[in-house]
Design a protein around this motif. Sequence first.
Motif, mmCIF file in Angstrom:
data_model
loop_
_atom_site.group_PDB
_atom_site.id
_atom_site.type_symbol
_atom_site.label_atom_id
_atom_site.label_comp_id
_atom_site.label_asym_id
_atom_site.label_seq_id
_atom_site.Cartn_x
_atom_site.Cartn_y
_atom_site.Cartn_z
ATOM 1 N N LYS A 168 93.554 130.330 38.157
ATOM 2 C CA LYS A 168 92.793 129.080 39.251
ATOM 3 C C LYS A 168 94.980 129.278 39.551
ATOM 4 C CE LYS A 168 91.739 125.359 42.303
ATOM 5 N NZ LYS A 168 90.691 124.785 42.556
ATOM 6 N N LEU A 169 95.561 129.244 38.554
ATOM 7 C CA LEU A 169 97.128 128.758 38.609
ATOM 8 C C LEU A 169 97.590 129.892 38.222
ATOM 9 C CD1 LEU A 169 96.298 126.147 35.063
ATOM 10 C CD2 LEU A 169 97.186 125.561 38.426
ATOM 11 N N LYS A 170 97.030 130.681 38.730
ATOM 12 C CA LYS A 170 97.898 132.452 38.766
ATOM 13 C C LYS A 170 99.154 132.739 38.064
ATOM 14 C CE LYS A 170 97.247 132.190 44.025
ATOM 15 N NZ LYS A 170 96.334 132.404 43.978
ATOM 16 N N LEU A 199 98.342 120.243 36.964
ATOM 17 C CA LEU A 199 99.189 121.604 36.663
ATOM 18 C C LEU A 199 99.159 122.285 37.857
ATOM 19 C CD1 LEU A 199 96.655 122.949 33.625
ATOM 20 C CD2 LEU A 199 99.792 121.705 33.232
ATOM 21 N N GLU A 200 98.529 121.624 38.938
ATOM 22 C CA GLU A 200 98.915 122.505 40.124
ATOM 23 C C GLU A 200 100.146 121.719 40.832
ATOM 24 O OE1 GLU A 200 94.973 123.142 41.912
ATOM 25 O OE2 GLU A 200 95.148 125.097 42.451
ATOM 26 N N ALA A 201 99.846 120.180 40.899
ATOM 27 C CA ALA A 201 100.466 119.324 40.942
ATOM 28 C C ALA A 201 102.146 119.802 40.737
ATOM 29 C CB ALA A 201 100.459 117.946 41.502
ATOM 30 N N ASN A 202 102.047 119.793 39.499
ATOM 31 C CA ASN A 202 102.610 119.969 39.016
ATOM 32 C C ASN A 202 103.827 121.269 38.168
ATOM 33 O OD1 ASN A 202 104.181 116.872 37.993
ATOM 34 N ND2 ASN A 202 101.861 117.222 37.410
ATOM 35 N N SER A 203 103.789 122.465 38.988
ATOM 36 C CA SER A 203 103.548 123.467 38.856
ATOM 37 C C SER A 203 105.207 124.375 38.439
ATOM 38 C CB SER A 203 103.409 124.834 40.125
ATOM 39 O OG SER A 203 104.799 124.131 41.384
ATOM 40 N N HIS A 204 106.106 123.268 38.611
ATOM 41 C CA HIS A 204 107.457 123.275 37.865
ATOM 42 C C HIS A 204 107.293 123.670 36.367
ATOM 43 C CE1 HIS A 204 107.585 119.563 37.861
ATOM 44 N NE2 HIS A 204 108.078 119.680 36.781
ATOM 45 N N TRP A 205 106.143 123.364 36.033
ATOM 46 C CA TRP A 205 105.612 123.446 34.358
ATOM 47 C C TRP A 205 105.104 124.871 33.788
ATOM 48 C CZ3 TRP A 205 101.797 118.301 33.807
ATOM 49 C CH2 TRP A 205 102.585 117.094 34.502
ATOM 50 N N GLU A 244 87.944 120.325 33.579
ATOM 51 C CA GLU A 244 88.603 120.807 34.012
ATOM 52 C C GLU A 244 89.377 121.740 35.289
ATOM 53 O OE1 GLU A 244 86.106 121.721 32.238
ATOM 54 O OE2 GLU A 244 87.146 121.797 30.041
ATOM 55 N N ASP A 245 88.682 120.872 36.803
ATOM 56 C CA ASP A 245 89.399 120.549 37.457
ATOM 57 C C ASP A 245 90.178 119.380 37.586
ATOM 58 O OD1 ASP A 245 87.290 122.324 38.650
ATOM 59 O OD2 ASP A 245 85.706 120.656 39.530
ATOM 60 N N GLU A 246 90.132 118.865 36.867
ATOM 61 C CA GLU A 246 90.891 117.696 36.585
ATOM 62 C C GLU A 246 92.449 118.018 36.144
ATOM 63 O OE1 GLU A 246 92.576 113.551 37.148
ATOM 64 O OE2 GLU A 246 90.130 113.983 37.487
ATOM 65 N N ILE A 247 92.453 118.657 35.218
ATOM 66 C CA ILE A 247 93.576 120.006 34.365
ATOM 67 C C ILE A 247 94.073 119.997 35.286
ATOM 68 C CG2 ILE A 247 93.756 120.773 32.438
ATOM 69 C CD1 ILE A 247 91.656 119.768 30.957
ATOM 70 N N THR A 248 93.563 121.594 35.863
ATOM 71 C CA THR A 248 94.286 122.303 36.907
ATOM 72 C C THR A 248 94.800 121.784 38.380
ATOM 73 O OG1 THR A 248 92.103 123.738 36.763
ATOM 74 C CG2 THR A 248 93.127 124.072 38.779
ATOM 75 N N ALA A 249 93.725 120.581 39.027
ATOM 76 C CA ALA A 249 94.772 119.984 40.153
ATOM 77 C C ALA A 249 96.411 119.093 39.179
ATOM 78 C CB ALA A 249 94.087 118.703 40.708
#
Length: 140
Positions: free
Chosen positions: A65-67, A31-37, A24-29
């Motif tokens: 974490k992704l708010k 998604l954070e790097a592509n926050s426009h999604w 999940e840490d890898e997935i969250t990172a």
Amino acid sequence: MNTELEITTLYSDMAITWGREPLEDEITACLEANSHWLSGLDVLLYCRNTEADSLVSACAKMRSKLKLSHALPLTLADSGPMALEHALKLLGWLMSGDGYTRAICILTDGECNDASSVSASRRNRISILEIRTKNGAGNP
């Protein structure tokens, strides 16, 4: 009511985790790097071949974490190769009503190189899909 869904692959790649490192840490990172999604997201759906209890908290942690407090977190576990089909049925039903038009579906599947070792590496296929109603109100 039969709702037509539009599916777009946002990300698909292999990730390697070690020992008890959570995927999940890898997935969250990612998604954070592509926050426009995440803009205009209604549903965060996580599908993984593992025990459901750990997944429910993992999906809630990712959402926090992704708010994404406004997004509905859902988890499907132990679906195997049927995960996408099950996800689409669930989202089709959910999106047939008012209010839900756009989802991110995270599909993961992994293989452990040595299940008996705490330090074993695990190769995981991660696919992140955007699913929206056709002609829906979700953001582009």
